[in-house]
Scaffold this motif. Structure first.
Motif, PDB file in Angstrom:
ATOM      1  N   TYR A  56      -9.620   7.107   5.910  1.00  0.00           N
ATOM      2  CA  TYR A  56      -9.934   7.641   4.580  1.00  0.00           C
ATOM      3  C   TYR A  56      -9.187   6.825   3.528  1.00  0.00           C
ATOM      4  CZ  TYR A  56     -11.595  11.432   7.454  1.00  0.00           C
ATOM      5  OH  TYR A  56     -12.271  12.158   8.404  1.00  0.00           O
ATOM      6  N   PRO A  57      -9.702   5.639   3.185  1.00  0.00           N
ATOM      7  CA  PRO A  57      -9.003   4.766   2.246  1.00  0.00           C
ATOM      8  C   PRO A  57      -8.847   5.369   0.847  1.00  0.00           C
ATOM      9  CG  PRO A  57     -11.169   3.879   2.800  1.00  0.00           C
ATOM     10  CD  PRO A  57     -10.945   5.070   3.670  1.00  0.00           C
ATOM     11  N   GLU A  58      -9.646   6.380   0.535  1.00  0.00           N
ATOM     12  CA  GLU A  58      -9.534   7.016  -0.773  1.00  0.00           C
ATOM     13  C   GLU A  58      -8.329   7.951  -0.858  1.00  0.00           C
ATOM     14  OE1 GLU A  58     -12.312   9.807   1.550  1.00  0.00           O
ATOM     15  OE2 GLU A  58     -11.732   7.719   1.586  1.00  0.00           O
ATOM     16  N   LEU A  59      -7.736   8.284   0.281  1.00  0.00           N
ATOM     17  CA  LEU A  59      -6.580   9.184   0.335  1.00  0.00           C
ATOM     18  C   LEU A  59      -5.319   8.416  -0.048  1.00  0.00           C
ATOM     19  CD1 LEU A  59      -5.286  11.903   1.038  1.00  0.00           C
ATOM     20  CD2 LEU A  59      -5.319  11.204   3.445  1.00  0.00           C
ATOM     21  N   ASN A  60      -4.612   8.923  -1.041  1.00  0.00           N
ATOM     22  CA  ASN A  60      -3.397   8.281  -1.530  1.00  0.00           C
ATOM     23  C   ASN A  60      -2.256   8.523  -0.543  1.00  0.00           C
ATOM     24  OD1 ASN A  60      -1.070   7.508  -2.886  1.00  0.00           O
ATOM     25  ND2 ASN A  60      -1.654   8.453  -4.825  1.00  0.00           N
ATOM     26  N   ALA A  61      -1.750   7.451   0.075  1.00  0.00           N
ATOM     27  CA  ALA A  61      -0.691   7.562   1.082  1.00  0.00           C
ATOM     28  C   ALA A  61       0.570   8.178   0.494  1.00  0.00           C
ATOM     29  CB  ALA A  61      -0.381   6.187   1.665  1.00  0.00           C
ATOM     30  N   ASP A  62       0.941   7.768  -0.705  1.00  0.00           N
ATOM     31  CA  ASP A  62       2.151   8.302  -1.340  1.00  0.00           C
ATOM     32  C   ASP A  62       2.022   9.811  -1.541  1.00  0.00           C
ATOM     33  OD1 ASP A  62       4.709   8.075  -2.441  1.00  0.00           O
ATOM     34  OD2 ASP A  62       3.910   7.837  -4.473  1.00  0.00           O
ATOM     35  N   TRP A  63       0.873  10.259  -1.995  1.00  0.00           N
ATOM     36  CA  TRP A  63       0.656  11.684  -2.198  1.00  0.00           C
ATOM     37  C   TRP A  63       0.704  12.453  -0.871  1.00  0.00           C
ATOM     38  CZ3 TRP A  63      -3.283  14.855  -0.349  1.00  0.00           C
ATOM     39  CH2 TRP A  63      -3.287  16.156  -0.857  1.00  0.00           C
ATOM     40  N   GLY A  69       2.132  11.661  -7.109  1.00  0.00           N
ATOM     41  CA  GLY A  69       0.880  11.057  -7.542  1.00  0.00           C
ATOM     42  C   GLY A  69      -0.313  11.959  -7.315  1.00  0.00           C
ATOM     43  N   GLU A  70      -1.462  11.343  -7.341  1.00  0.00           N
ATOM     44  CA  GLU A  70      -2.722  12.064  -7.187  1.00  0.00           C
ATOM     45  C   GLU A  70      -3.193  11.988  -5.735  1.00  0.00           C
ATOM     46  OE1 GLU A  70      -4.172  13.770  -9.692  1.00  0.00           O
ATOM     47  OE2 GLU A  70      -2.420  13.197 -10.873  1.00  0.00           O
ATOM     48  N   MET A  71      -4.026  12.935  -5.357  1.00  0.00           N
ATOM     49  CA  MET A  71      -4.540  12.976  -3.994  1.00  0.00           C
ATOM     50  C   MET A  71      -5.386  11.743  -3.679  1.00  0.00           C
ATOM     51  SD  MET A  71      -6.855  15.880  -2.043  1.00  0.00           S
ATOM     52  CE  MET A  71      -8.031  16.026  -3.345  1.00  0.00           C
ATOM     53  N   LEU A  72      -6.180  11.310  -4.632  1.00  0.00           N
ATOM     54  CA  LEU A  72      -7.102  10.200  -4.388  1.00  0.00           C
ATOM     55  C   LEU A  72      -6.632   8.943  -5.082  1.00  0.00           C
ATOM     56  CD1 LEU A  72     -10.472  12.096  -4.830  1.00  0.00           C
ATOM     57  CD2 LEU A  72      -9.239  11.638  -2.708  1.00  0.00           C
ATOM     58  N   VAL A  73      -6.869   7.839  -4.427  1.00  0.00           N
ATOM     59  CA  VAL A  73      -6.558   6.533  -4.997  1.00  0.00           C
ATOM     60  C   VAL A  73      -7.687   6.167  -5.937  1.00  0.00           C
ATOM     61  CG1 VAL A  73      -6.225   4.084  -4.475  1.00  0.00           C
ATOM     62  CG2 VAL A  73      -5.367   5.812  -2.900  1.00  0.00           C
ATOM     63  N   THR A  74      -7.345   5.697  -7.110  1.00  0.00           N
ATOM     64  CA  THR A  74      -8.373   5.220  -8.029  1.00  0.00           C
ATOM     65  C   THR A  74      -8.472   3.720  -7.847  1.00  0.00           C
ATOM     66  OG1 THR A  74      -6.721   5.073  -9.778  1.00  0.00           O
ATOM     67  CG2 THR A  74      -8.066   7.056  -9.718  1.00  0.00           C
ATOM     68  N   VAL A  75      -9.660   3.292  -7.469  1.00  0.00           N
ATOM     69  CA  VAL A  75      -9.899   1.884  -7.205  1.00  0.00           C
ATOM     70  C   VAL A  75     -10.613   1.286  -8.400  1.00  0.00           C
ATOM     71  CG1 VAL A  75     -11.007   0.233  -5.650  1.00  0.00           C
ATOM     72  CG2 VAL A  75     -10.093   2.376  -4.751  1.00  0.00           C
ATOM     73  N   ALA A  76     -10.033   0.249  -8.939  1.00  0.00           N
ATOM     74  CA  ALA A  76     -10.658  -0.433 -10.067  1.00  0.00           C
ATOM     75  C   ALA A  76     -11.823  -1.267  -9.547  1.00  0.00           C
ATOM     76  CB  ALA A  76      -9.650  -1.324 -10.769  1.00  0.00           C
ATOM     77  N   THR A  77     -12.982  -1.099 -10.139  1.00  0.00           N
ATOM     78  CA  THR A  77     -14.133  -1.902  -9.742  1.00  0.00           C
ATOM     79  C   THR A  77     -14.153  -3.169 -10.576  1.00  0.00           C
ATOM     80  OG1 THR A  77     -15.529  -0.697 -11.293  1.00  0.00           O
ATOM     81  CG2 THR A  77     -15.531   0.073  -9.026  1.00  0.00           C
TER      82      THR A  77
END
Length: 148
Positions: A56-63, A69-77
């Motif tokens: 689940y690459p969208e899951l923020n490891a730090d969180w 931080g936030e639950m989900l990683v925001t990926v810049a397109t």
């Protein structure tokens, strides 16, 4: 309320509409590992957490690990111009791969044709040998029939 790892994992599971078994299968974990660790109050092994994060690459490891931080990683397109550059840089490589594959296919088709020709020749030789054998058998049988 101070959340622990499993509380945060549960939030993510609820967000994704998953249960322990589904995440176990999708992340390639040992069956029941999440439930066992929950019950014993022990943390998941780093390798298992890594598998979850990889699945689940969208899951923020730090969180997930610390709660920061936030639950989900925001990926810049990338901007459309950047995408074009990437595509243009990869195009020669893709063309080379396609050309190599076409050449390999042509080579394999020639090899298949040669093998088919060999099979046809072998079948002809077999049929011819079988016919000769049958004629010889008939010659041996005929004299026996005439002497009776």
């Amino acid at each position: 309320m101070d959340e622990d790892f499993f509380d945060r994992l549960d939030k993510f599971l609820k967000f994704k509409g998953l249960n322990d078994h589904q995440i176990t299968v999708q992340a390639g974990l040992s069956i029941g590992v999440i439930g066992r660790q929950r019950k014993t109050g022990r943390a998941l092994a780093v390798a298992n957490i890594a598998k979850i994060l990889y699945a689940y690459p969208e899951l923020n490891a730090d969180w997930l690990i610390t709660g920061r931080g936030e639950m989900l990683v925001t990926v810049a397109t990338p901007a459309p111009e950047e995408k074009k550059e990437i595509v243009h840089e990869e195009m020669p490589t893709l063309r080379e791969i396609i050309t190599d594959q076409r050449n390999e296919i042509a080579s394999l088709n020639r090899e298949v044709g040669a093998l088919r020709e060999q099979i046809t020749n072998m079948e002809r030789r077999y049929d011819s040998a079988s016919f000769r054998q049958q004629n010889m058998d008939n010659r041996v049988v005929l004299p026996e029939l005439t002497s009776k």
